[in-house]
Design an enzyme around this catalytic site. Sequence first.
Site, PDB file in Angstrom:
ATOM      1  N   SER A  60       0.794  -1.231   0.000  1.00  0.00           N
ATOM      2  CA  SER A  60       0.000   0.000   0.000  1.00  0.00           C
ATOM      3  C   SER A  60       0.824   1.278   0.000  1.00  0.00           C
ATOM      4  CB  SER A  60      -0.955   0.011   1.198  1.00  0.00           C
ATOM      5  OG  SER A  60      -2.030  -0.855   0.966  1.00  0.00           O
ATOM      6  N   LYS A  63      -0.142   3.696  -2.664  1.00  0.00           N
ATOM      7  CA  LYS A  63      -1.177   4.735  -2.573  1.00  0.00           C
ATOM      8  C   LYS A  63      -0.590   6.135  -2.438  1.00  0.00           C
ATOM      9  CE  LYS A  63      -4.761   1.714  -0.653  1.00  0.00           C
ATOM     10  NZ  LYS A  63      -4.038   0.485  -0.302  1.00  0.00           N
ATOM     11  N   SER A 120      -6.148   3.525   4.164  1.00  0.00           N
ATOM     12  CA  SER A 120      -5.486   2.708   3.146  1.00  0.00           C
ATOM     13  C   SER A 120      -6.500   1.841   2.419  1.00  0.00           C
ATOM     14  CB  SER A 120      -4.392   1.828   3.770  1.00  0.00           C
ATOM     15  OG  SER A 120      -3.524   1.329   2.764  1.00  0.00           O
ATOM     16  N   LYS A 223       3.090   6.585   5.212  1.00  0.00           N
ATOM     17  CA  LYS A 223       2.201   5.535   4.717  1.00  0.00           C
ATOM     18  C   LYS A 223       2.710   4.152   5.079  1.00  0.00           C
ATOM     19  CE  LYS A 223      -1.471   4.292   2.582  1.00  0.00           C
ATOM     20  NZ  LYS A 223      -1.477   3.152   3.524  1.00  0.00           N
TER      21      LYS A 223
END
Length: 487
Positions: A60, A63, A120, A223
């Site tokens: 992720s 993202k 997320s 993140k």
Amino acid sequence: MKVRRTWPARYGLYAFAVLWMLVILPLSAAAAPYAAFVMDARTGEVLHSRNADTRLHPASLTKMMTLYIAFQAVENGEISLDTKVKISRFAASEPPSKLGLKSGQRIAFRYLIRAAAIKSANDAATAIGEALEGSEAAFARRMTRTAKELGMTRTTFKNAHGLTESGHMSTARDMSLLGRHVLYDYPEYYNLFSRRSTHAGVRDVANTNRRLLAAYRGADGIKTGYTRAAGFNLVASAERGQERIIATVFGGTSTIARNARVAELLDMGFKRAPSRATVRKPQKPSYFASSRQGTRDATIMTASLRPQIRPTVASAAVASPVNAEDIIAAVEEAKTSTASIASTTGILNSDIKSALIEAQETPAPSTAAPLGGVAPVSIRPAMRPKDLINASLDQPVENEVVTRLSTSGGRQWGVNVGQFGSRYLAERALLTTALTEMETLDGTLRKVVRRPTGFDANFLGMTEDSADLACRRLEARNISCKTVGPS
């Protein structure tokens, strides 16, 4: 009557769940390769590197790029935060983590950004990509193009969320570069990543990085990511005093182990980084407008909207007197018609060149009178000075769009009303501004000039005083403006 006992079976399920969480899951993540990278965010200086250029599954962390492009699109007017996005069946069917969007549901673009950044959410990330490019595949190609512009030379994206897919790879170094660009290119959005929770349109969501945010002093992003193939990944940023460090880990064995390792790397970074350093912000990349927008622009630019030339006969103009008021009325009608066409579609460079050449090369019409002996009045305007025509033709077509001609006569000043990510946006800004301030901009030359960093929207052909007056009036209307002097 005997009662069947079920407790042993339940205990077995509980034991298996505990075994899965404490043994099997960490062991599966342990198989993921480890990589780490630490940089001084202020200067981009590398402070630590281990397997930093090994291509691995980013999970992720992907993202961050999805969000970076979303911020770009909002900044350049491609979409607004309040745009209602219709959720497709494909986006709604993405596996967790997800916001729980339903097929056919409409939700504001800002909530998709929040859900992707904090929760997320895979369904939100896919919806962002589809909103901007129409399909996840097209958006992934745009992600990869943007990555190359950022200097992420070993990154290829195949989707918007980061779930494991063949060819979807990145490195610890590349993801650190991306995190630095998110921080410095869009500081107005960066605060999203430090929120412990937020409202995402349909419900409140908690930050997947909240443990590190709460435990490490100065941490404010960025993140997390996890898949079985990737392990536990994290790009983290922390600021203490005038120092800011970015640390990235790929292949952590668990959330706790990953966070502990990131904390060690951040500590290392703060020890190695100088207490004072001049901030050298990274250069913003070129803006890649939507491929769908590009198709629409291309369609507009290939359609010639020049009206047919009206029939004229020179003999009638010479032989018989013509009412001056009729000529003025006809010319005004022609101007109105041309302005209307320009306002709707923009005038094309190729058409302008053709029209200017035609104005100089078209031979005098036949002196023969038309049938019936009545000659229509010629409304063709007088030819413009050759120096202006030749100067206009010398300009490269690909670097500018001329939407209106103006006389020179020493008027070498102009005003700039902004730089935009696409030619279409610059043209639209020129037209809107011209309609807003018609008095001071009347008779100017509207020109879009392509630069390495974008497209400048300029009004030229003004005196220094008129340019200064125009800027003051535009700024009074909250329109950004700066004067442009003789080049």
